[in-house]
Design an enzyme around this catalytic site. Structure first.
Site, PDB file in Angstrom:
ATOM      1  N   ARG A   1      16.320   1.639   6.242  1.00  0.00           N
ATOM      2  CA  ARG A   1      16.309   0.618   5.409  1.00  0.00           C
ATOM      3  C   ARG A   1      17.612   0.440   4.671  1.00  0.00           C
ATOM      4  O   ARG A   1      18.264  -0.628   4.344  1.00  0.00           O
ATOM      5  CB  ARG A   1      15.190   0.407   4.477  1.00  0.00           C
ATOM      6  CG  ARG A   1      15.212   1.538   3.543  1.00  0.00           C
ATOM      7  CD  ARG A   1      13.962   1.686   2.394  1.00  0.00           C
ATOM      8  NE  ARG A   1      13.749   2.912   1.596  1.00  0.00           N
ATOM      9  CZ  ARG A   1      14.440   3.246   0.501  1.00  0.00           C
ATOM     10  NH1 ARG A   1      15.461   2.306   0.199  1.00  0.00           N
ATOM     11  NH2 ARG A   1      14.365   4.154   0.016  1.00  0.00           N
TER      12      ARG A   1
ATOM     13  N   MET B   1      23.418  -8.045  -8.913  1.00  0.00           N
ATOM     14  CA  MET B   1      23.443  -6.619  -9.689  1.00  0.00           C
ATOM     15  C   MET B   1      22.753  -5.783  -8.749  1.00  0.00           C
ATOM     16  O   MET B   1      22.450  -4.750  -8.999  1.00  0.00           O
ATOM     17  CB  MET B   1      22.799  -6.830 -10.938  1.00  0.00           C
ATOM     18  CG  MET B   1      23.685  -7.006 -11.843  1.00  0.00           C
ATOM     19  SD  MET B   1      25.091  -6.017 -12.068  1.00  0.00           S
ATOM     20  CE  MET B   1      24.548  -4.393 -12.551  1.00  0.00           C
TER      21      MET B   1
ATOM     22  N   GLY C   1       0.999  -1.181   0.001  1.00  0.00           N
ATOM     23  CA  GLY C   1       0.147   0.127  -0.016  1.00  0.00           C
ATOM     24  C   GLY C   1       0.706   1.425   0.022  1.00  0.00           C
ATOM     25  O   GLY C   1       0.245   2.346   0.234  1.00  0.00           O
ATOM     26  N   GLY C   2       2.212   1.191  -0.485  1.00  0.00           N
ATOM     27  CA  GLY C   2       3.118   2.347  -0.495  1.00  0.00           C
ATOM     28  C   GLY C   2       2.916   2.957  -1.680  1.00  0.00           C
ATOM     29  O   GLY C   2       2.150   2.995  -2.612  1.00  0.00           O
TER      30      GLY C   2
ATOM     31  N   CYS D   1       8.698   7.751  -7.179  1.00  0.00           N
ATOM     32  CA  CYS D   1       7.532   8.052  -6.893  1.00  0.00           C
ATOM     33  C   CYS D   1       7.227   8.098  -5.519  1.00  0.00           C
ATOM     34  O   CYS D   1       7.968   7.795  -4.693  1.00  0.00           O
ATOM     35  CB  CYS D   1       6.620   6.875  -7.356  1.00  0.00           C
ATOM     36  SG  CYS D   1       7.001   5.128  -6.662  1.00  0.00           S
TER      37      CYS D   1
ATOM     38  N   HIS E   1      24.056   1.517  -0.513  1.00  0.00           N
ATOM     39  CA  HIS E   1      24.309   2.010   0.912  1.00  0.00           C
ATOM     40  C   HIS E   1      24.908   1.665   1.954  1.00  0.00           C
ATOM     41  O   HIS E   1      25.555   2.497   2.688  1.00  0.00           O
ATOM     42  CB  HIS E   1      22.639   2.002   1.273  1.00  0.00           C
ATOM     43  CG  HIS E   1      21.618   2.756   0.581  1.00  0.00           C
ATOM     44  ND1 HIS E   1      20.357   2.129  -0.077  1.00  0.00           N
ATOM     45  CD2 HIS E   1      21.607   3.860  -0.213  1.00  0.00           C
ATOM     46  CE1 HIS E   1      19.871   2.883  -0.946  1.00  0.00           C
ATOM     47  NE2 HIS E   1      20.652   3.766  -1.130  1.00  0.00           N
TER      48      HIS E   1
ATOM     49  N   GLY F   1       5.206   2.427  -4.691  1.00  0.00           N
ATOM     50  CA  GLY F   1       5.161   2.002  -5.745  1.00  0.00           C
ATOM     51  C   GLY F   1       3.919   1.036  -5.998  1.00  0.00           C
ATOM     52  O   GLY F   1       3.519   0.648  -7.050  1.00  0.00           O
TER      53      GLY F   1
HETATM   54  P1  NAI Z   1       7.133   2.243   0.833  1.00  0.00           P
HETATM   55  O1  NAI Z   1       8.116   2.848   1.604  1.00  0.00           O
HETATM   56  O2  NAI Z   1       6.190   3.023   0.210  1.00  0.00           O
HETATM   57  O3  NAI Z   1       6.486   0.952   1.397  1.00  0.00           O
HETATM   58  C1  NAI Z   1       5.582   1.153   2.252  1.00  0.00           C
HETATM   59  C2  NAI Z   1       4.626   0.234   2.342  1.00  0.00           C
HETATM   60  O4  NAI Z   1       5.168  -0.992   2.830  1.00  0.00           O
HETATM   61  C3  NAI Z   1       3.658   0.292   3.322  1.00  0.00           C
HETATM   62  O5  NAI Z   1       2.384   1.269   2.718  1.00  0.00           O
HETATM   63  C4  NAI Z   1       2.960  -0.950   3.689  1.00  0.00           C
HETATM   64  O6  NAI Z   1       2.326  -1.648   2.643  1.00  0.00           O
HETATM   65  C5  NAI Z   1       4.388  -1.708   3.643  1.00  0.00           C
HETATM   66  N1  NAI Z   1       4.872  -2.228   4.881  1.00  0.00           N
HETATM   67  C6  NAI Z   1       5.571  -1.318   5.641  1.00  0.00           C
HETATM   68  N2  NAI Z   1       6.014  -1.763   6.771  1.00  0.00           N
HETATM   69  C7  NAI Z   1       5.440  -2.905   6.923  1.00  0.00           C
HETATM   70  C8  NAI Z   1       5.360  -3.753   7.896  1.00  0.00           C
HETATM   71  N3  NAI Z   1       6.142  -3.887   8.940  1.00  0.00           N
HETATM   72  N4  NAI Z   1       4.795  -5.034   7.517  1.00  0.00           N
HETATM   73  C9  NAI Z   1       4.142  -5.156   6.266  1.00  0.00           C
HETATM   74  N5  NAI Z   1       4.201  -4.400   5.434  1.00  0.00           N
HETATM   75  C10 NAI Z   1       4.834  -3.439   5.551  1.00  0.00           C
HETATM   76  O7  NAI Z   1       7.851   1.517  -0.713  1.00  0.00           O
HETATM   77  P2  NAI Z   1       8.122   2.091  -2.058  1.00  0.00           P
HETATM   78  O8  NAI Z   1       8.632   3.409  -1.949  1.00  0.00           O
HETATM   79  O9  NAI Z   1       6.684   1.614  -2.760  1.00  0.00           O
HETATM   80  O10 NAI Z   1       9.242   1.007  -2.457  1.00  0.00           O
HETATM   81  C11 NAI Z   1       9.205  -0.347  -2.543  1.00  0.00           C
HETATM   82  C12 NAI Z   1      10.331  -0.874  -2.624  1.00  0.00           C
HETATM   83  O11 NAI Z   1      11.114  -0.270  -3.774  1.00  0.00           O
HETATM   84  C13 NAI Z   1      11.574  -0.610  -1.616  1.00  0.00           C
HETATM   85  O12 NAI Z   1      12.309  -1.699  -1.413  1.00  0.00           O
HETATM   86  C14 NAI Z   1      12.459   0.593  -1.858  1.00  0.00           C
HETATM   87  O13 NAI Z   1      13.439   0.490  -1.222  1.00  0.00           O
HETATM   88  C15 NAI Z   1      12.401   0.449  -3.565  1.00  0.00           C
HETATM   89  N6  NAI Z   1      12.721   1.585  -4.227  1.00  0.00           N
HETATM   90  C16 NAI Z   1      11.934   2.636  -4.012  1.00  0.00           C
HETATM   91  C17 NAI Z   1      11.641   3.937  -4.879  1.00  0.00           C
HETATM   92  C18 NAI Z   1      10.734   5.103  -4.822  1.00  0.00           C
HETATM   93  O14 NAI Z   1      11.014   5.908  -5.543  1.00  0.00           O
HETATM   94  N7  NAI Z   1       9.865   5.114  -4.026  1.00  0.00           N
HETATM   95  C19 NAI Z   1      12.719   3.990  -5.820  1.00  0.00           C
HETATM   96  C20 NAI Z   1      13.736   2.870  -6.012  1.00  0.00           C
HETATM   97  C21 NAI Z   1      13.361   1.726  -5.186  1.00  0.00           C
END
Ligand code: NAI
Length: 408
Positions: free
Chosen positions: A328, A209, A12-13, A149, A215, A15
Site C-alpha cells: 500500500r 496534509m 473488518g480490519g 492498533c 511513503h 481499525g
Molecule cells: P487493515 O489492513 O486492517 O484493513 C484490512 C481490512 O480492509 C480487511 O479486514 C477488509 O475488511 C478490508 N479489505 C482489505 N482488502 C479488501 C478488498 N480487496 N476489498 C474489500 N475490503 C478489503 O487496515 P487498518 O489497519 O484498519 O487501517 C485502515 C486504514 O488506516 C489504512 O488506510 C491504513 O493505512 C491506515 N492506518 C492504519 C494504522 C494502524 O495502526 N493499523 C495506523 C495509521 C493509519
C-alpha cells in the site's frame, strides 16, 4: 427505532474492530458493522454473542481490557445501512468505492459519512458515487487513524498500542443536509476521549496534509538506484532514511504548502493555514517521541513510534528479499495520495518538480500511466482519485456547487 445514535463501521480490519468496539460501549449508541470482504462477516458474526475484547496499552504502561459487543455484523448493506446516523469507513482507500456503491441506495438523508482515515480524494469519490444523495449528506475526512492498533484474533481481540493526542478532521456539508447535532462533537463522543478531534479548515487543506506523501518519496529515494540484487535482510524504513530521501519528502511537502498558499491567494476568504510542512507536522504530533529535532531526516530517524519498521519486502527464497512495489505504500499512496495532490496543484497552477519526479518513477513500478510529462493526462487517471478524473477542471470547481466547504 431505539432513539440511540446509530453508528455503522465499514470494514473488518484492525481499525474497524477498534471503532465498532469503542462505539458499542456507549449505552446510547447502537454499533453496527458492515464488512463485505471475503467471509469476514460470517466469521465475525459467528462469534458475536460472546462479544470481543479491546486491549488498551496506556502511556503509563498500564493495560486496560474493554469488553464490548456491536449489535450487528453483516455483509448485507440492506440490513446494515437503513436508519444509520454516522457511517465510518475504516478500510484502505482502494476499498472505499466498493462500499460507496453498495451503500448508496440505502443511505438516508442527513447521514454523516466519515473516512477514518479519508485519504486524498475521499470526498470526490463519495460525491461521484452517491450522486444527488451526497448533497443531503455530510462528509468528514480524518487525516489518519486515531490509534496504532492491530488485531490479535479476528472478531475476538484487538489491541490499541497507542492513541494519537490530537487528530484533524475536515467537513464537506451538502447544502441540503440538515443536522441537529454538532458533527465534530458527536464524532468525538463516538471515538471517546482520545484523540482530541481538531476541526481542519476545509477538505482541500486536509487532502494536502494527508500522510500518504511520506511513503512514495522514500520508496523512490531508496529503490530508484537499486541494482536489482536481493538483500539478505529487510532495510529499516524510517531509521534507514538518508539525505536524498529526506530531501525528496521535504520537496514534495514544500509543493503541497505552495499549493495551499496559491489557493489562498486565488480563493477569497479561504484559510489554508492548516497545511504545514511535514517537518513541522512531526514536531507537533510526535513531539515527545522524537529525540533529535534538528532536521526532518533526524526527526524521522529518531522517532520512537517508528522503531524497527522496515521496507515492504517479498522473500523470494529463504533469506533473500526484494522490494514489494505492490504494497500500500505505493499501490494506495500514489493513486489515492500524491496523484490527487498533484491534481490540486495543477488546478492551482503550481509547478511540482518533486511530485512529478516521484510519480513518474512510481507509476512505472505500478505499471500505470497517470502523468505524461508534467500533466495528469495519462490513460490510467481513471484509476486514481485526482479531481480531474471527476471533471473538476478549474480551481473554482473545488469550492463551488452543492456543498459548504467551511461549515461550522
Ligand atoms: P487493515 O489492513 O486492517 O484493513 C484490512 C481490512 O480492509 C480487511 O479486514 C477488509 O475488511 C478490508 N479489505 C482489505 N482488502 C479488501 C478488498 N480487496 N476489498 C474489500 N475490503 C478489503 O487496515 P487498518 O489497519 O484498519 O487501517 C485502515 C486504514 O488506516 C489504512 O488506510 C491504513 O493505512 C491506515 N492506518 C492504519 C494504522 C494502524 O495502526 N493499523 C495506523 C495509521 C493509519
Amino acid at each position: 427505532m431505539s432513539g440511540k445514535l446509530v453508528v455503522l463501521t465499514c470494514g473488518g480490519g484492525n481499525g474497524a474492530h477498534c471503532l465498532a468496539g469503542l462505539a458499542a460501549v456507549r449505552p446510547d449508541i447502537e454499533s453496527r458493522v458492515l464488512t463485505m470482504y471475503a467471509d469476514e462477516a460470517e466469521r465475525w458474526a459467528a462469534n458475536l454473542d460472546s462479544g470481543f475484547i479491546i486491549t488498551v496499552h496506556n502511556d503509563d504502561g498500564t493495560i486496560k481490557s474493554i469488553k464490548t459487543k456491536p449489535s450487528l455484523v453483516t455483509k448485507d448493506p440492506k440490513k446494515a445501512v437503513p436508519g444509520v446516523d454516522y457511517i465510518f469507513i475504516v478500510v484502505p482507500a482502494f476499498a472505499h468505492a466498493m462500499y460507496f456503491e453498495a451503500m448508496a441506495p440505502y443511505i438516508d438523508d442527513n447521514t454523516v459519512i466519515v473516512g477514518l482515515p479519508g485519504q486524498a480524494g475521499f470526498e470526490f469519490e463519495c460525491v461521484n458515487l452517491l450522486g444527488d444523495k451526497a448533497k443531503r449528506c455530510t462528509m468528514v475526512t480524518f487525516e489518519s487513524l486515531p490509534w496504532a492498533c492491530r488485531l490479535i484474533e479476528f472478531g475476538k481481540n484487538v489491541e490499541i498500542l497507542g492513541f494519537k493526542d490530537t487528530l484533524g478532521a475536515s467537513l464537506l456539508k451538502g447544502k441540503e443536509c440538515n443536522l441537529t447535532k454538532p458533527i465534530i462533537e458527536t464524532t468525538q463522543y463516538i471515538l471517546g476521549e482520545k484523540p482530541k478531534v481538531r476541526h481542519v479548515q476545509n477538505y482541500i487543506a486536509i487532502t494536502l496534509m494527508a500522510k500518504s506523501i511520506v511513503h512514495p518519496p522514500i520508496m523512490y529515494g531508496k529503490w530508484s538506484q537499486w541494482d536489482g540484487k536481493p538483500l539478505s535482510e529487510k532495510p529499516l524504513f524510517y531509521q534507514g532514511l538518508d539525505e536524498r530521501q529526506a530531501e525528496l519528502l521535504s520537496g514534495v511537502s514544500d509543493e503541497c504548502v505552495a499549493t495551499a498558499k496559491a489557493i489562498e491567494k486565488k480563493v477569497p476568504g479561504l484559510d489554508m493555514s492548516d497545511v504545514i510542512h511535514v517537518f513541522d507536522w512531526y514536531l507537533n504530533y510526535y513531539s515527545d517521541q522524537i529525540t533529535d529535532k534538528s532536521n526532518l531526516m533526524m526527526a524521522m530517524k529518531t522517532n520512537k513510534a517508528y522503531d524497527g519498521l522496515v521496507h515492504p519486502m517479498k522473500e523470494i527464497e529463504t533469506g533473500k528479499y526484494v522490494p514489494d512495489f505492490t504494497y500500500r505504500y505505493m499501490a494506495e499512496d500514489v493513486p489515492e495520495g500524491i496523484v490527487p495532490m498533484k491534481g490540486i496543484a495543477e488546478l492551482a497552477g503550481v509547478s511540482t518538480p518533486y511530485l512529478d519526479e516521484v510519480i513518474t518513477w512510481c507509476q512505472g513500478k505500478l505499471n500505470k500511466e497517470f502523468l505524461v510529462g508534467n500533466k495528469l493526462t495519462g490513460k490510467d487517471l481513471k484509476d486514481t482519485r485526482a479531481p480531474q478524473k471527476y471533471g473538476y477542471n478549474k480551481l473554482e470547481d473545488l469550492f463551488t456547487g452543492s456543498f459548504e466547504v467551511t461549515p461550522q
